[in-house]
Design a protein around this motif. Sequence first.
Motif, PDB file in Angstrom:
ATOM      1  N   ARG A   1       0.827  -1.214   0.000  1.00  0.00           N
ATOM      2  CA  ARG A   1       0.000   0.000   0.000  1.00  0.00           C
ATOM      3  C   ARG A   1       0.857   1.259   0.000  1.00  0.00           C
ATOM      4  O   ARG A   1       0.539   2.239  -0.673  1.00  0.00           O
ATOM      5  N   ASN A   2       1.940   1.230   0.788  1.00  0.00           N
ATOM      6  CA  ASN A   2       2.814   2.397   0.876  1.00  0.00           C
ATOM      7  C   ASN A   2       3.676   2.577  -0.368  1.00  0.00           C
ATOM      8  O   ASN A   2       4.128   3.682  -0.669  1.00  0.00           O
ATOM      9  N   GLY A   3       3.941   1.463  -1.051  1.00  0.00           N
ATOM     10  CA  GLY A   3       4.822   1.533  -2.200  1.00  0.00           C
ATOM     11  C   GLY A   3       6.285   1.639  -1.791  1.00  0.00           C
ATOM     12  O   GLY A   3       7.152   1.974  -2.591  1.00  0.00           O
ATOM     13  N   HIS A   4       6.554   1.351  -0.531  1.00  0.00           N
ATOM     14  CA  HIS A   4       7.928   1.359  -0.004  1.00  0.00           C
ATOM     15  C   HIS A   4       7.923   0.591   1.317  1.00  0.00           C
ATOM     16  O   HIS A   4       6.867   0.205   1.820  1.00  0.00           O
ATOM     17  N   THR A   5       9.110   0.357   1.865  1.00  0.00           N
ATOM     18  CA  THR A   5       9.209  -0.397   3.123  1.00  0.00           C
ATOM     19  C   THR A   5       9.592   0.491   4.299  1.00  0.00           C
ATOM     20  O   THR A   5       9.941  -0.012   5.376  1.00  0.00           O
ATOM     21  N   GLY A   6       9.523   1.804   4.108  1.00  0.00           N
ATOM     22  CA  GLY A   6       9.730   2.728   5.216  1.00  0.00           C
ATOM     23  C   GLY A   6      11.015   2.484   5.987  1.00  0.00           C
ATOM     24  O   GLY A   6      12.098   2.388   5.425  1.00  0.00           O
ATOM     25  N   GLN A   7      10.864   2.350   7.316  1.00  0.00           N
ATOM     26  CA  GLN A   7      12.025   2.179   8.187  1.00  0.00           C
ATOM     27  C   GLN A   7      12.380   0.711   8.443  1.00  0.00           C
ATOM     28  O   GLN A   7      13.147   0.412   9.360  1.00  0.00           O
TER      29      GLN A   7
END
Length: 239
Positions: free
Chosen positions: A175-181
Amino acid sequence: METISWFQTLVLFFLPQHCYDEFFVKFNLLDVPCIKVAISKGLGMGIIVGSVIVKLPQILKILAAQSGEGISFISVVLELVAISATWSYSVASGFPFVAWGESFFLAVQSITIGILVLYYSGKSGAALIFLSLYSVMMYTLLSGLVSIQFLAFLQSMNIVMIVISRLMQVVANLRNGHTGQLSFITYLMLFLGSIARIFTSIQETGDPTMIATYIVSTTCNCVIVSQILYYSSVKPKKE
């Protein structure tokens, strides 16, 4: 003689007496059962040593960014429950420390991650409540007040909790389109550790539930490692 006695004591900490006799008395270094025991003990201790720092990169990454963005708190909680179930079930079952010792260190680091995610979300009060509830839960599970049958049930539910927790993180990443931290190093170490745990669980416990749990954990960790690699070149969108 003191050196020999010290050496024997050290070896017997890892190996049973009959394997010590095979290796160092009879010099039968090709005894297959004892080789399996030695490998299992070695892997077990290696996993425990690695578990002391396995989630440290994740913790440091959160602290450096002062943000828990991309980390699913519910996923952290479910994983913590699964880890704690293995810890308490193993203690109650009398399994050797090398078969489950990393659960203690993973639990400490997971509770830290959960607290940091809440804290950096502006929920300091919730973080304190979270820590208090977990402390009470673990005291109860380890106190002997809970039956081994109930602990076995919790252990059997680990597969479900691990799948749900990892799927929630996978969905959050999509959903975010990334893996954040999320830390690649942490999840890679978890992936490699769960692979090794399949072998040590077979050798040390023979418990089918624990073996199945680590097989599922390995698969789920592999998916998240793959996502981190895939999104490694994608920068989070700023609102």
